[in-house]
Scaffold this motif. Structure first.
Motif, PDB file in Angstrom:
ATOM      1  N   TYR A  24       1.033  -1.243  -0.072  1.00  0.00           N
ATOM      2  CA  TYR A  24      -0.074  -0.065   0.038  1.00  0.00           C
ATOM      3  C   TYR A  24       1.064   1.481  -0.049  1.00  0.00           C
ATOM      4  O   TYR A  24       1.736   1.493   0.895  1.00  0.00           O
ATOM      5  N   HIS A  25       0.718   2.057  -0.867  1.00  0.00           N
ATOM      6  CA  HIS A  25       1.217   3.443  -1.156  1.00  0.00           C
ATOM      7  C   HIS A  25       0.490   4.557  -0.410  1.00  0.00           C
ATOM      8  O   HIS A  25      -0.373   4.906  -1.253  1.00  0.00           O
ATOM      9  N   LEU A  30      -2.554   4.083  -3.359  1.00  0.00           N
ATOM     10  CA  LEU A  30      -2.784   3.110  -4.336  1.00  0.00           C
ATOM     11  C   LEU A  30      -2.406   1.956  -3.532  1.00  0.00           C
ATOM     12  O   LEU A  30      -1.558   1.799  -2.756  1.00  0.00           O
ATOM     13  N   VAL A  31      -2.847   0.528  -4.289  1.00  0.00           N
ATOM     14  CA  VAL A  31      -2.402  -0.749  -3.726  1.00  0.00           C
ATOM     15  C   VAL A  31      -1.929  -1.406  -5.009  1.00  0.00           C
ATOM     16  O   VAL A  31      -2.635  -1.402  -6.159  1.00  0.00           O
ATOM     17  N   LEU A  44      -4.155  -0.039  -7.991  1.00  0.00           N
ATOM     18  CA  LEU A  44      -5.577   0.262  -8.053  1.00  0.00           C
ATOM     19  C   LEU A  44      -5.776   1.068  -6.774  1.00  0.00           C
ATOM     20  O   LEU A  44      -4.832   1.172  -6.006  1.00  0.00           O
ATOM     21  N   ARG A  45      -6.875   1.838  -6.790  1.00  0.00           N
ATOM     22  CA  ARG A  45      -7.257   2.496  -5.574  1.00  0.00           C
ATOM     23  C   ARG A  45      -8.658   1.884  -5.125  1.00  0.00           C
ATOM     24  O   ARG A  45      -9.536   1.717  -6.115  1.00  0.00           O
ATOM     25  N   PHE A  61      -2.266   9.368  -8.634  1.00  0.00           N
ATOM     26  CA  PHE A  61      -2.560   8.344  -9.223  1.00  0.00           C
ATOM     27  C   PHE A  61      -3.822   8.605 -10.119  1.00  0.00           C
ATOM     28  O   PHE A  61      -4.930   8.947  -9.497  1.00  0.00           O
ATOM     29  N   ASP A  62      -4.144   8.344 -11.442  1.00  0.00           N
ATOM     30  CA  ASP A  62      -4.916   8.543 -12.179  1.00  0.00           C
ATOM     31  C   ASP A  62      -5.925   7.333 -12.440  1.00  0.00           C
ATOM     32  O   ASP A  62      -5.531   6.468 -12.983  1.00  0.00           O
TER      33      ASP A  62
END
Length: 108
Positions: A24-25, A30-31, A44-45, A61-62
């Motif tokens: 996890y960031h 995001l993961v 992914l989010r 993260f888009d």
């Protein structure tokens, strides 16, 4: 409910899908997820009632695509993300990067 891998089109039960989440960031929220079947890695989010797939870009993260997962919830902790669906909870921890022993940053 089955959640797909967009690379190989395999479908996973939530437990199998979320157990494959790692790293996890928190800063980018995001993961990292690695498909247990084909080995494809996606970012992914976790969103309320959905998973957002996308790409890190320009320091953020888009989200490009959303996959609906009714009942999906998240709770951000200091060093992990808790993902819940119905009565189940999965914990995705932040990977801590350590300096190599004996090394120090270069000095000017």
């Amino acid at each position: 409910m089955l959640i797909p891998c967009f690379a190989c089109e395999s479908r996973f039960r939530p437990d199998e899908f979320f157990l494959a989440c790692h790293d996890y960031h928190r800063g980018m929220d995001l993961v990292a997820w690695t498909c247990p079947r084909c080995g494809n890695r996606d970012d992914l989010r976790v969103l309320p009632d959905a998973l957002g797939f996308g790409y890190p870009r320009r320091g953020r993260f888009d989200v490009q695509d959303r996959y609906k997962v009714p009942g999906l919830r998240r709770h951000r902790q200091d060093l992990r993300l808790d993902i819940s669906l119905n009565q189940d909870v999965w914990h995705v921890h932040t990977r801590l990067h350590r300096l190599t022993a004996g090394r120090s940053p270069a000095r000017a």
